[in-house]
Design an enzyme around this catalytic site. Sequence first.
Site, short mmCIF file in Angstrom:
data_model
loop_
_atom_site.label_atom_id
_atom_site.label_comp_id
_atom_site.label_asym_id
_atom_site.label_seq_id
_atom_site.Cartn_x
_atom_site.Cartn_y
_atom_site.Cartn_z
N CYS A 55 0.80 -1.23 0.00
CA CYS A 55 0.00 0.00 0.00
C CYS A 55 0.83 1.28 0.00
O CYS A 55 0.28 2.37 -0.11
CB CYS A 55 -0.93 0.00 1.21
N HIS A 99 -3.40 7.90 5.58
CA HIS A 99 -3.53 6.58 4.97
C HIS A 99 -4.97 6.10 5.20
O HIS A 99 -5.58 5.58 4.28
CB HIS A 99 -2.51 5.61 5.59
N GLU A 123 -2.49 5.40 13.25
CA GLU A 123 -2.10 6.59 12.50
C GLU A 123 -2.39 7.86 13.29
O GLU A 123 -1.56 8.77 13.34
CB GLU A 123 -2.82 6.63 11.16
N LYS A 150 -9.85 7.75 0.89
CA LYS A 150 -10.22 6.35 0.60
C LYS A 150 -11.70 6.12 0.84
O LYS A 150 -12.28 5.19 0.28
CB LYS A 150 -9.40 5.39 1.46
N HIS A 200 -9.48 1.96 -1.57
CA HIS A 200 -8.05 1.72 -1.34
C HIS A 200 -7.47 1.10 -2.61
O HIS A 200 -7.73 -0.06 -2.91
CB HIS A 200 -7.88 0.78 -0.14
N PHE A 246 1.30 -2.97 4.56
CA PHE A 246 1.58 -4.29 5.12
C PHE A 246 3.07 -4.57 4.93
O PHE A 246 3.67 -4.20 3.91
CB PHE A 246 0.77 -5.36 4.40
#
Length: 402
Positions: A162, A294, A305, A326, A331, A390
């Site tokens: 990502c 994010h 976050e 998003k 995403h 990830f």
Amino acid sequence: MRRVVITGAGTVNALGGDVAETWAAMAEGRCGIGPLDIRDVDRLSVKIGAQVRGYDETAHFNRQQIALYDRFTQFALLAAEQAVSQAGITFSGELAQRSGVVMGTSGGGLQTQDDNYRAVYEEGKNRVHPFVVPKLMNNAAASHISMQYNLQGPSFTVATACASSNHAMGQAFQMIRSGLADVMLTGGSESMLCFGGVKAWEGLRVMSRDACRPFSANRNGMVQGEGAGMFVFEEYERAKARGAEILAEVAGFAMSSDAADIVMPSKKGAARAIAGALRDARLDPSEIGYVNAHGTGTAANDKTECAAVADVFGHHANDLMISSTKSMHGHLIGGTGAVELLACIMALRDGVIAPTINYEEPDPECALDVVPNEAREAKVGVVLSNAFAFGGLNAVLALSAI
């Protein structure tokens, strides 16, 4: 060190087929997420996504090109065409040799993989098309863009889940700043909305079945999207000398690794990347007006976050606007940072902060100004774009008005 500016932008995503449509959708708080229209959708538990709807590849590419271009490559080429057109730049001679492309993608030609796995395993075919490998390889989009525009300099693909787009754009930025290149096409593209792509993500149990609600207490997961965002990064003096329109300046970049867990995010790792981008841009935290988060809509990402932002910005965190687009475009995995950079440019150029839509319930662990549900007019001079992947790989860009 040389200054780096953005002189062209292009996109194809669920909110629009170009930058103007995407900005209008973001300003309206429009949602591009809806029912998936893909093969075998009835076998999926998750049946929603942010698809590029009404897309007809034959309207843009001929039969020979379609045989070579996976959907993610097509999106990248269309976005690149818009960016190069806006920049008004032609690559020839020495400039061609000092220009390149750095693309971000996570899955590469996943549509092609899905189709050919079906052909071999489900339909029992013993032969596949001879172009399957060059069509599905992760560097396909970067290679075709380099050929399309005669980019003979540094060209490659970054695959960091990502954070792929932010890592790619950060590398392009550093190449120009250091003098390795003068102009770079950069961004990201992804098209994972096929049966195998969605089914794999279902296994992680991080997907929502109804909506993406970043920072809302009742959030229940992320929603996949698809599309591309591409930009022309250019050395400032060169852009200025040719009278190019400058959309924004890339002021700083930093990356970090959590070195902790393959899927669970780390507050410390995220905070190091955010603080590093501020140091690289020689900015004080108080100068930042907006952060494009994010913000995946998962319980783990959002609270981690917010904690990282609070750690880095201290008291200023209460005055900071932070939103997750998003919630609108989904995403895009490896392409997500590129589309989200458009929200950062919109904030700097137009003074419009894209909202976090679908926000319903305050979460004490996300107690920041998340610009809920409606866009906001605000003058900001410096913004950040966060990407946390990830594998614990983090990449943060700082942009400033010029």
